[in-house]
Design a protein around this motif. Structure first.
Motif, PDB file in Angstrom:
ATOM      1  N   ASP A  70       5.445  59.881 141.483  1.00  0.00           N
ATOM      2  CA  ASP A  70       5.419  61.322 141.739  1.00  0.00           C
ATOM      3  C   ASP A  70       5.408  62.118 140.434  1.00  0.00           C
ATOM      4  N   LEU A  71       6.034  61.558 139.387  1.00  0.00           N
ATOM      5  CA  LEU A  71       6.003  62.232 138.094  1.00  0.00           C
ATOM      6  C   LEU A  71       4.644  62.079 137.424  1.00  0.00           C
ATOM      7  N   GLN A  72       4.026  60.916 137.610  1.00  0.00           N
ATOM      8  CA  GLN A  72       2.677  60.731 137.074  1.00  0.00           C
ATOM      9  C   GLN A  72       1.698  61.666 137.772  1.00  0.00           C
ATOM     10  N   ALA A  73       1.844  61.822 139.096  1.00  0.00           N
ATOM     11  CA  ALA A  73       0.978  62.731 139.843  1.00  0.00           C
ATOM     12  C   ALA A  73       1.150  64.164 139.342  1.00  0.00           C
ATOM     13  N   TYR A  74       2.384  64.544 139.036  1.00  0.00           N
ATOM     14  CA  TYR A  74       2.645  65.886 138.486  1.00  0.00           C
ATOM     15  C   TYR A  74       1.915  66.069 137.157  1.00  0.00           C
ATOM     16  N   ARG A  75       1.999  65.095 136.278  1.00  0.00           N
ATOM     17  CA  ARG A  75       1.385  65.240 134.954  1.00  0.00           C
ATOM     18  C   ARG A  75      -0.138  65.282 135.059  1.00  0.00           C
ATOM     19  N   GLU A  76      -0.695  64.490 135.960  1.00  0.00           N
ATOM     20  CA  GLU A  76      -2.158  64.507 136.107  1.00  0.00           C
ATOM     21  C   GLU A  76      -2.636  65.825 136.705  1.00  0.00           C
ATOM     22  N   LYS A  77      -1.823  66.416 137.570  1.00  0.00           N
ATOM     23  CA  LYS A  77      -2.214  67.676 138.217  1.00  0.00           C
ATOM     24  C   LYS A  77      -2.066  68.863 137.277  1.00  0.00           C
ATOM     25  N   THR A  78      -0.980  68.886 136.507  1.00  0.00           N
ATOM     26  CA  THR A  78      -0.672  70.067 135.683  1.00  0.00           C
ATOM     27  C   THR A  78      -1.076  69.929 134.217  1.00  0.00           C
ATOM     28  N   GLY A  79      -1.228  68.691 133.753  1.00  0.00           N
ATOM     29  CA  GLY A  79      -1.474  68.480 132.329  1.00  0.00           C
ATOM     30  C   GLY A  79      -0.249  68.743 131.479  1.00  0.00           C
ATOM     31  N   ASP A  80       0.910  68.825 132.108  1.00  0.00           N
ATOM     32  CA  ASP A  80       2.169  69.111 131.409  1.00  0.00           C
ATOM     33  C   ASP A  80       2.834  67.801 131.016  1.00  0.00           C
ATOM     34  N   PHE A  81       2.766  67.472 129.722  1.00  0.00           N
ATOM     35  CA  PHE A  81       3.378  66.247 129.212  1.00  0.00           C
ATOM     36  C   PHE A  81       4.642  66.544 128.408  1.00  0.00           C
ATOM     37  N   LYS A  82       5.113  67.794 128.474  1.00  0.00           N
ATOM     38  CA  LYS A  82       6.297  68.188 127.720  1.00  0.00           C
ATOM     39  C   LYS A  82       7.526  68.339 128.609  1.00  0.00           C
ATOM     40  N   SER A  83       7.340  68.849 129.811  1.00  0.00           N
ATOM     41  CA  SER A  83       8.478  69.059 130.708  1.00  0.00           C
ATOM     42  C   SER A  83       8.894  67.783 131.414  1.00  0.00           C
ATOM     43  N   VAL A  84       7.934  66.929 131.695  1.00  0.00           N
ATOM     44  CA  VAL A  84       8.198  65.664 132.393  1.00  0.00           C
ATOM     45  C   VAL A  84       7.873  64.528 131.439  1.00  0.00           C
ATOM     46  N   VAL A  85       8.897  63.750 131.077  1.00  0.00           N
ATOM     47  CA  VAL A  85       8.721  62.704 130.071  1.00  0.00           C
ATOM     48  C   VAL A  85       9.365  61.415 130.556  1.00  0.00           C
ATOM     49  N   ASN A  86       8.973  60.319 129.912  1.00  0.00           N
ATOM     50  CA  ASN A  86       9.626  59.037 130.125  1.00  0.00           C
ATOM     51  C   ASN A  86      10.611  58.801 128.986  1.00  0.00           C
ATOM     52  N   ALA A  87      11.730  58.167 129.305  1.00  0.00           N
ATOM     53  CA  ALA A  87      12.760  57.938 128.289  1.00  0.00           C
ATOM     54  C   ALA A  87      12.254  57.081 127.144  1.00  0.00           C
ATOM     55  N   TRP A 106      29.167  70.542 134.696  1.00  0.00           N
ATOM     56  CA  TRP A 106      27.841  70.572 134.071  1.00  0.00           C
ATOM     57  C   TRP A 106      27.018  69.317 134.387  1.00  0.00           C
ATOM     58  N   TYR A 107      27.663  68.325 134.999  1.00  0.00           N
ATOM     59  CA  TYR A 107      26.965  67.096 135.405  1.00  0.00           C
ATOM     60  C   TYR A 107      27.139  66.923 136.906  1.00  0.00           C
ATOM     61  N   LYS A 108      26.027  66.806 137.619  1.00  0.00           N
ATOM     62  CA  LYS A 108      26.064  66.660 139.067  1.00  0.00           C
ATOM     63  C   LYS A 108      25.149  65.525 139.500  1.00  0.00           C
ATOM     64  N   ILE A 109      25.584  64.802 140.525  1.00  0.00           N
ATOM     65  CA  ILE A 109      24.797  63.699 141.078  1.00  0.00           C
ATOM     66  C   ILE A 109      24.249  64.131 142.428  1.00  0.00           C
ATOM     67  N   ALA A 110      22.951  63.949 142.635  1.00  0.00           N
ATOM     68  CA  ALA A 110      22.305  64.267 143.902  1.00  0.00           C
ATOM     69  C   ALA A 110      21.616  63.015 144.431  1.00  0.00           C
ATOM     70  N   PHE A 111      21.458  62.971 145.748  1.00  0.00           N
ATOM     71  CA  PHE A 111      20.799  61.832 146.390  1.00  0.00           C
ATOM     72  C   PHE A 111      19.623  62.332 147.206  1.00  0.00           C
ATOM     73  N   GLY A 112      18.556  61.573 147.187  1.00  0.00           N
ATOM     74  CA  GLY A 112      17.421  61.949 148.005  1.00  0.00           C
ATOM     75  C   GLY A 112      16.162  61.210 147.622  1.00  0.00           C
ATOM     76  N   GLU A 113      15.219  61.219 148.523  1.00  0.00           N
ATOM     77  CA  GLU A 113      13.914  60.617 148.300  1.00  0.00           C
ATOM     78  C   GLU A 113      12.944  61.720 147.916  1.00  0.00           C
ATOM     79  N   VAL A 114      12.303  61.565 146.773  1.00  0.00           N
ATOM     80  CA  VAL A 114      11.410  62.614 146.263  1.00  0.00           C
ATOM     81  C   VAL A 114      10.127  62.655 147.081  1.00  0.00           C
ATOM     82  N   GLU A 115       9.779  63.852 147.516  1.00  0.00           N
ATOM     83  CA  GLU A 115       8.502  64.049 148.212  1.00  0.00           C
ATOM     84  C   GLU A 115       7.394  64.442 147.240  1.00  0.00           C
ATOM     85  N   ARG A 116       7.720  65.352 146.322  1.00  0.00           N
ATOM     86  CA  ARG A 116       6.729  65.775 145.330  1.00  0.00           C
ATOM     87  C   ARG A 116       7.441  66.560 144.243  1.00  0.00           C
ATOM     88  N   VAL A 117       6.749  66.702 143.119  1.00  0.00           N
ATOM     89  CA  VAL A 117       7.243  67.503 142.005  1.00  0.00           C
ATOM     90  C   VAL A 117       6.175  68.534 141.668  1.00  0.00           C
TER      91      VAL A 117
END
Length: 665
Positions: free
Chosen positions: A364-381, A510-521
């Motif tokens: 879903d993160l790769q799909a976001y980068r291909e759609k937006t061309g944004d390689f700065k907001s979404v990164v791999n560690a 300042w640190y929170k844990i959330a649970f869920g299945e990602v549908e899209r970004v």
């Protein structure tokens, strides 16, 4: 598949490899290790069967079936229970996005398969064929497609290289350079370095050995991945490092060396602490790991001592073929500023240690980068992303982390350090589902705290040289797959500093844990991100807004992600083990590649997971594979090799202590 039956999608990551499974099945669906105990009434029906190969899973563990207008899961009196969204259940209705935990398997359920978009396959960030750097905009792939290195699409290797056995006369007729060696290491990374180091200790001369790779320092890629994932030279590694790549004997260890240095500086407390960590770990003391800079400096010293500079040859290996005289031909290329050069190396003994061919990236993160061309907001560690922390320290903001292993724990610590410069930084940690209990094996069970599963290293310590190593080596392929599923999983080190940061962040908010299945970004109007998820607790949908998203889900080691290994496997129809890796013998030989002229091919590293050793990509795992391979070579009377006895081993160790070359060039 019967269109009249209710269909659901199940999604899980293999606990041993992290690889994604996502079948669409008609109910009823049986889940278990085997199904001999399934009632006769069910066996007579058309029941989909999902095999979960783990000792924590009962033979017939659970059944998903239609119940009126809904779908329910029923535990079948299993030994370890069935958990739905973190709660143990005997029977429970399922809704879209629920998570089932059975043993080490965490399975997401999608009932509305029409609204759940067609799944995107494996997504990866490949290493560039010429620079060996991760280049996501040039080499990322979707839908499981296998990339081809740019160099491999040229007219080299020549057509005759498609034969099963390449004629030496044809090689010579190309008028390209052909160099001959006894031993060739493919990859020139840490796995190659350790193998070459042991060859030199056992008598191999400089002119007998070659190592082909992209970078002259054998730790170059490892160092870059460490630094990108926020482990600079002064920081300590976070996983296995008891053994020393620069010292096959293991003594003095990094802990002893650091202790001796502290003792000489008058820091007696620190000196004793390091030794205590080694002798008491992990029961009574925090796990010891060395500073990464100390490891790299020690490898530099050993590289110089064994003549690595003369052994290393810059080049990218494109193809490997057997020759008609019982050896192996290696076709490789090297680029200069003005042109590309091609050449061959012929060797009787090969060692494949190509490392990780790619970085895993969430689809879903790769799909976001291909759609937006944004390689700065979404990164791999594992990508270079220092700009994230610079922006946070300057302007503040919110970071969303995906993944909960060793790398994620280091990112959490790095965010904590950034908050010291700017307290207006918050951290969201998105996990697919709660973690109610840790993996079990026998009477042992891993501790879980704040949904993190603790283990000092990526495998139980007995996998390195203890009982588990012997058990795995003697197991058959099916048993190995089951054992690795039980021993594996996403874990992080039980470190006090990191746990304190997590607890402090939760307490302060300042640190929170959330649970869920990602549908899209998606991208919001202010160049931030919005992650749409299916919640676990309230069974609804929600949105998480963040300035940056960091994917910390790991590296990819599948054979089909490596063009060289895939070509070798396809051309010689080599067997692949149950985990999709190279099938190797207990001495790490690819037996099917053995030539008529006593030629041998060995492998090491992540590409051999599923074989006789679990911790194959650790320092000690690479040493173990090298020891097994060289022992095998000595038994075949390979040129100049003699396995060291007690006296020669002591002599070689003394040469190491005094920094003298192991033998004459």
């Amino acid at each position: 598949m019967n269109p009249g039956l209710l269909q659901i999608r199940l999604r899980w990551d293999d606990p041993a490899t992290g690889e994604r499974r996502e079948p669409i099945l008609s109910v009823p669906i049986a889940l278990g290790r085997e199904f001999a105990q399934m009632p006769a009434s069910l066996r007579e029906q058309r029941v989909a069967r999902i095999v979960l190969d783990s000792g924590q899973v009962s033979r017939f563990h659970a059944l998903i079936e239609q119940d009126g207008v809904g779908v329910a899961i029923a535990d079948q009196n299993s030994s370890n229970g069935t958990f739905v969204n973190g709660t143990r259940q005997t029977r429970s209705f399922l809704t879209n996005g629920d998570t089932i935990q059975i043993g080490p398997y965490q399975i997401s359920v999608f009932l509305d398969i029409q609204s759940a978009a067609t799944p995107i396959g494996d997504s990866t960030i490949l290493f560039h064929s010429e620079t060996d750097l991760p280049v996501p905009d040039a080499t990322s792939t979707l839908s499981g497609s296998t990339p081809t290195a740019p160099a491999a699409r040229s007219n080299f290797p020549p057509p005759f290289f498609q034969a099963q056995q390449v004629s030496m006369r044809d090689l010579m007729d190309t008028e390209l350079m052909v160099h001959e060696f006894d031993y060739a290491a493919i990859g020139a990374g840490l796995g190659s370095f350790i193998w070459v180091d042991l060859l030199r200790l056992c008598g191999a001369r400089l002119n007998q050995v070659v190592a082909i790779g992209m970078e002259p320092q054998p730790y170059a890629r490892y160092q870059r991945l460490c630094q990108n994932s926020q482990i600079p030279l002064h920081e300590r590694l976070r996983s296995n490092s008891d053994s020393c790549p620069d010292n096959i004997w293991g003594f003095p260890s990094y802990a002893f060396r650091e202790s001796w240095h502290s003792f000489r500086q008058g820091q007696i407390g620190s000196a004793l602490k390091y030794l205590w960590q080694v002798f008491a770990e992990p029961t009574l003391a925090e796990t010891y790991t060395p500073r990464s800079g100390n490891v790299f400096a020690s490898i530099d010293r050993e590289a110089q001592r064994i003549g690595w500079q003369q052994i290393f040859r810059y080049g990218r290996v494109l193809s490997i073929r057997q020759t008609n005289d019982g050896r192996y031909a290696i076709a490789y290329s090297r680029s200069t500023a003005s042109h590309r050069e091609h050449a061959f190396i012929v060797s009787r003994y090969l060692h494949l240690a190509t490392g990780y061919p790619a970085i895993q990236f969430l689809p879903d993160l790769q799909a976001y980068r291909e759609k937006t061309g944004d390689f700065k907001s979404v990164v791999n560690a594992y990508e270079e992303h220092e700009h994230v922390y610079q922006k946070l320290e300057q302007y503040g903001g919110t970071v969303l982390i995906r993944g909960r292993g060793i790398v994620a724990s280091r990112i959490v610590q790095r965010i904590y350090e950034a908050r010291k410069k700017n307290p207006h930084i918050s951290l969201l940690h998105l996990m697919r589902s709660p973690k109610p209990q840790g993996n079990k094996f026998g009477k042992a069970q891993r501790q879980v705290k704040h949904h993190y599963e603790f283990q000092p290293f990526n495998w139980p310590k007995a996998c390195w040289g203890g009982e588990f190593r012997a058990v795995l080596e003697s197991a058959d392929p099916q048993q190995r797959s089951r054992l690795l599923a039980d021993w594996g999983g996403t874990t992080t080190a039980d470190r006090h500093d990191w746990q304190r940061i997590v607890q402090e962040g939760l307490n302060q908010g300042w640190y929170k844990i959330a649970f869920g299945e990602v549908e899209r970004v998606e991208q919001d109007g202010q160049k931030g991100t919005i992650t749409y998820i299916q919640e676990k607790d309230f069974k609804g949908k929600t949105q998480l807004e963040a300035d940056f998203i960091i994917d910390a889900t790991g590296l990819d080691a599948k054979v089909n992600a490596n063009p060289l290994l895939e070509d070798l496997v396809t051309h010689y129809d080599l067997p692949i083990n149950a985990l999709g890796r190279l099938s190797v013998a207990n001495d790490f030989e690819l037996v099917e590649m053995r030539s008529s002229g006593q030629g041998r091919v060995y492998a090491a590293g992540a590409a051999t997971l599923g074989g006789p050793h679990a911790a194959v990509d650790s320092f000690l795992g690479l040493q173990y594979a090298a020891l097994a391979a060289v022992d095998s070579l000595v038994s075949t009377r390979a040129p100049n090799l003699r396995y060291p006895n007690g006296l020669t081993s002591l002599t070689q160790w003394l040469r190491w202590v005094t920094n003298q070359a192991p033998n004459q060039p």
